[in-house]
Scaffold this active site. Structure first.
Site, PDB file in Angstrom:
ATOM      1  N   GLU A  81      -9.978   9.460  22.078  1.00  0.00           N
ATOM      2  CA  GLU A  81      -9.196   8.403  21.416  1.00  0.00           C
ATOM      3  C   GLU A  81      -8.517   7.498  22.443  1.00  0.00           C
ATOM      4  O   GLU A  81      -8.463   6.285  22.274  1.00  0.00           O
ATOM      5  CB  GLU A  81      -8.133   9.022  20.500  1.00  0.00           C
ATOM      6  CG  GLU A  81      -8.684   9.502  19.170  1.00  0.00           C
ATOM      7  CD  GLU A  81      -9.314   8.384  18.356  1.00  0.00           C
ATOM      8  OE1 GLU A  81      -8.807   7.255  18.386  1.00  0.00           O
ATOM      9  OE2 GLU A  81     -10.345   8.637  17.711  1.00  0.00           O
ATOM     10  N   LEU A 119     -12.366   1.297  34.062  1.00  0.00           N
ATOM     11  CA  LEU A 119     -12.186   1.403  32.610  1.00  0.00           C
ATOM     12  C   LEU A 119     -11.032   0.524  32.105  1.00  0.00           C
ATOM     13  O   LEU A 119     -10.960   0.208  30.917  1.00  0.00           O
ATOM     14  CB  LEU A 119     -11.936   2.876  32.255  1.00  0.00           C
ATOM     15  CG  LEU A 119     -12.308   3.395  30.875  1.00  0.00           C
ATOM     16  CD1 LEU A 119     -13.706   2.984  30.459  1.00  0.00           C
ATOM     17  CD2 LEU A 119     -12.209   4.912  30.847  1.00  0.00           C
ATOM     18  N   TYR A 133      -6.819  -0.836  31.758  1.00  0.00           N
ATOM     19  CA  TYR A 133      -5.599  -0.302  31.121  1.00  0.00           C
ATOM     20  C   TYR A 133      -5.263   1.073  31.707  1.00  0.00           C
ATOM     21  O   TYR A 133      -5.303   2.102  31.040  1.00  0.00           O
ATOM     22  CB  TYR A 133      -5.766  -0.222  29.597  1.00  0.00           C
ATOM     23  CG  TYR A 133      -6.008  -1.560  28.963  1.00  0.00           C
ATOM     24  CD1 TYR A 133      -4.943  -2.406  28.656  1.00  0.00           C
ATOM     25  CD2 TYR A 133      -7.294  -1.999  28.701  1.00  0.00           C
ATOM     26  CE1 TYR A 133      -5.161  -3.655  28.093  1.00  0.00           C
ATOM     27  CE2 TYR A 133      -7.528  -3.251  28.147  1.00  0.00           C
ATOM     28  CZ  TYR A 133      -6.458  -4.063  27.844  1.00  0.00           C
ATOM     29  OH  TYR A 133      -6.683  -5.295  27.292  1.00  0.00           O
ATOM     30  N   TYR A 170      -0.786   5.198  15.874  1.00  0.00           N
ATOM     31  CA  TYR A 170      -2.207   5.145  15.524  1.00  0.00           C
ATOM     32  C   TYR A 170      -2.956   6.354  16.091  1.00  0.00           C
ATOM     33  O   TYR A 170      -3.675   7.058  15.376  1.00  0.00           O
ATOM     34  CB  TYR A 170      -2.859   3.853  16.042  1.00  0.00           C
ATOM     35  CG  TYR A 170      -4.367   3.955  15.996  1.00  0.00           C
ATOM     36  CD1 TYR A 170      -5.045   3.842  14.786  1.00  0.00           C
ATOM     37  CD2 TYR A 170      -5.112   4.247  17.143  1.00  0.00           C
ATOM     38  CE1 TYR A 170      -6.426   3.996  14.717  1.00  0.00           C
ATOM     39  CE2 TYR A 170      -6.485   4.403  17.086  1.00  0.00           C
ATOM     40  CZ  TYR A 170      -7.139   4.275  15.879  1.00  0.00           C
ATOM     41  OH  TYR A 170      -8.494   4.446  15.806  1.00  0.00           O
ATOM     42  N   ASP A 195      -5.053   0.681  13.085  1.00  0.00           N
ATOM     43  CA  ASP A 195      -5.041  -0.164  14.284  1.00  0.00           C
ATOM     44  C   ASP A 195      -5.576  -1.541  13.899  1.00  0.00           C
ATOM     45  O   ASP A 195      -5.733  -1.846  12.706  1.00  0.00           O
ATOM     46  CB  ASP A 195      -5.871   0.477  15.412  1.00  0.00           C
ATOM     47  CG  ASP A 195      -7.358   0.501  15.088  1.00  0.00           C
ATOM     48  OD1 ASP A 195      -7.731   0.216  13.927  1.00  0.00           O
ATOM     49  OD2 ASP A 195      -8.156   0.793  16.001  1.00  0.00           O
ATOM     50  N   CYS A 213     -18.084  -4.114   9.523  1.00  0.00           N
ATOM     51  CA  CYS A 213     -17.058  -5.132   9.275  1.00  0.00           C
ATOM     52  C   CYS A 213     -16.475  -5.572  10.618  1.00  0.00           C
ATOM     53  O   CYS A 213     -15.296  -5.406  10.901  1.00  0.00           O
ATOM     54  CB  CYS A 213     -15.973  -4.567   8.358  1.00  0.00           C
ATOM     55  SG  CYS A 213     -14.951  -5.856   7.653  1.00  0.00           S
ATOM     56  N   CYS A 243     -14.979  -5.261  -2.164  1.00  0.00           N
ATOM     57  CA  CYS A 243     -14.407  -6.213  -1.206  1.00  0.00           C
ATOM     58  C   CYS A 243     -14.120  -7.569  -1.855  1.00  0.00           C
ATOM     59  O   CYS A 243     -15.036  -8.276  -2.282  1.00  0.00           O
ATOM     60  CB  CYS A 243     -15.368  -6.384  -0.040  1.00  0.00           C
ATOM     61  SG  CYS A 243     -14.730  -7.510   1.204  1.00  0.00           S
TER      62      CYS A 243
HETATM   63  S1  SF4 Z   1     -18.180  -6.642   2.411  1.00  0.00           S
HETATM   64 FE1  SF4 Z   1     -16.037  -6.772   3.004  1.00  0.00          FE
HETATM   65  S2  SF4 Z   1     -15.589  -4.817   3.972  1.00  0.00           S
HETATM   66 FE2  SF4 Z   1     -17.805  -5.026   3.881  1.00  0.00          FE
HETATM   67  S3  SF4 Z   1     -18.386  -5.966   5.838  1.00  0.00           S
HETATM   68 FE3  SF4 Z   1     -18.105  -7.632   4.385  1.00  0.00          FE
HETATM   69  S4  SF4 Z   1     -15.981  -8.236   4.672  1.00  0.00           S
HETATM   70 FE4  SF4 Z   1     -16.180  -6.219   5.576  1.00  0.00          FE
END
Ligand code: SF4
Length: 331
Positions: free
Chosen positions: A34, A77, A79, A117, A135, A189, A205
């Site tokens: 992470e 890497l 940071y 997070y 995040d 997304c 969505c």
């Molecule tokens: S449908 Fe909505 S959640 Fe799915 S990739 Fe497109 S914008 Fe993102």
């Protein structure tokens, strides 16, 4: 319509990438992965992760490591405080917890360098604790799903993201849900050109309904980052030793060596000065415009450290200078 969480989790279980750190749900490994994945592409961090876990497979072994070795391992890497925090965190866990990784969100949050997070990501992945890991990537996905119209870092936008994520994680298998949200943000997304046609939660969505996905998240205009100019010298003495400096008055990359800049050098003691080239090094909050020079000296001078080529290879060197060195050697 099938429930959002069920749909997302099923997609993840059927399609997730096989990554080395997903083979285990052990606290230390998830912690390292992470931290390495913050601000860093998975393809970039993977070889680092594998080398790190080979060399320091336990909290105790990391706590016993020398800081110079830890920084050397992290070289390239970025940071760099992440490396120092992992090292300090391991030392703290050895001193206070017998080298055991803590078992709850609240305890994980006490480790240096771990914010809400990362603590939530680890607690949900390792212990199935119902804490939502939020995040920038998760916020982006939720902002599109919900069409959040306020600026994404504002309190009102984050309250919507928090509420939704809490709802969702309550009805989820946390270790699957957390990783599924991360995977959705990384593969589908994405910040630019989200692949809505192949999105497993498309029917949930709101942004997709009116084809406005790329309008979200709403962001503040970016402030221009300042540029700092440096003249940087690769100085060799008559024994072939090269000058490096361990000072970092700019607070960037403390613990890493670098080639000296003009303000650290008595220019009168240099000879055969030759300009090599200028390069830009872009950080998140500043740009270095560095002009590199090659030079010789008859008298190695303090407080610089004079090292052989082999020693230079072994030292932790700031990435900008390591890249420059590689490039000039290839050229
Ligand atoms: S449908 Fe909505 S959640 Fe799915 S990739 Fe497109 S914008 Fe993102």
């Amino acid at each position: 319509m099938e429930n959002f969480v069920t749909q997302l989790q099923r997609w993840y279980l059927e399609n997730c990438r096989e990554l080395p750190f997903r083979k285990t749900r052990e606290g230390y490994s998830v912690w390292v992965s992470e931290i390495m994945a913050q601000q860093t592409r998975i393809e970039t961090m993977l070889p680092y992760y594998e080398r790190w876990m080979d060399r320091w497979p336990t909290i105790q072994s990391l706590a016993d490591a020398q800081e110079g070795d830890v920084l050397k391992m992290w070289e390239g890497l970025g940071y760099y405080n992440r490396a120092r925090n992992l090292h300090n965190g391991a030392k703290m866990l050895v001193q206070e917890e017998n080298g055991e990784f803590p078992t709850s969100y609240a305890q994980i949050l006490k480790i240096p360098g771990i914010g809400p997070y990362t603590a939530a990501a680890i607690a949900s992945i390792v212990y199935d604790e119902k804490v939502a890991a939020i995040d920038g990537n998760v916020s982006r996905v939720v902002s599109r799903l919900m069409k959040i119209e306020s600026e994404i870092s504002s309190a009102s936008a984050q309250a919507i993201v928090d509420d939704k994520m809490k709802d969702w994680i309550d009805g989820s298998i946390p270790h699957v849900f957390t990783q599924a949200m991360m995977e959705l943000g990384a593969l589908v997304c994405t910040p630019k050109s989200p692949d809505c046609d192949h999105c497993p939660v498309r029917e949930h969505c709101l942004a997709d309904r009116d084809k406005t996905a790329e309008r979200y998240p709403i962001k503040k205009a970016k402030a221009k980052v300042p540029t700092e100019k440096y003249d940087c010298f690769i100085i060799m003495d008559n024994d072939g030793k090269i000058a490096v400096s361990g000072e970092s008055d700019d607070g960037l990359m403390a613990g890493y060596y670098r080639f000296p800049v003009a303000s650290q050098i008595d220019l009168a003691s240099l000879k055969d000065i030759e300009r090599i080239e200028s390069q830009k090094h872009v950080f998140s909050h500043k740009v270095w415009e560095t002009t590199y020079y090659r030079a010789k000296t008859d008298v190695p001078f303090a407080p610089l450290l004079w090292v052989s080529e082999e020693e230079l290879e072994a030292l932790p060197l700031i990435t900008a200078h390591r890249k420059f060195l590689k490039k000039t050697r290839q050229g």
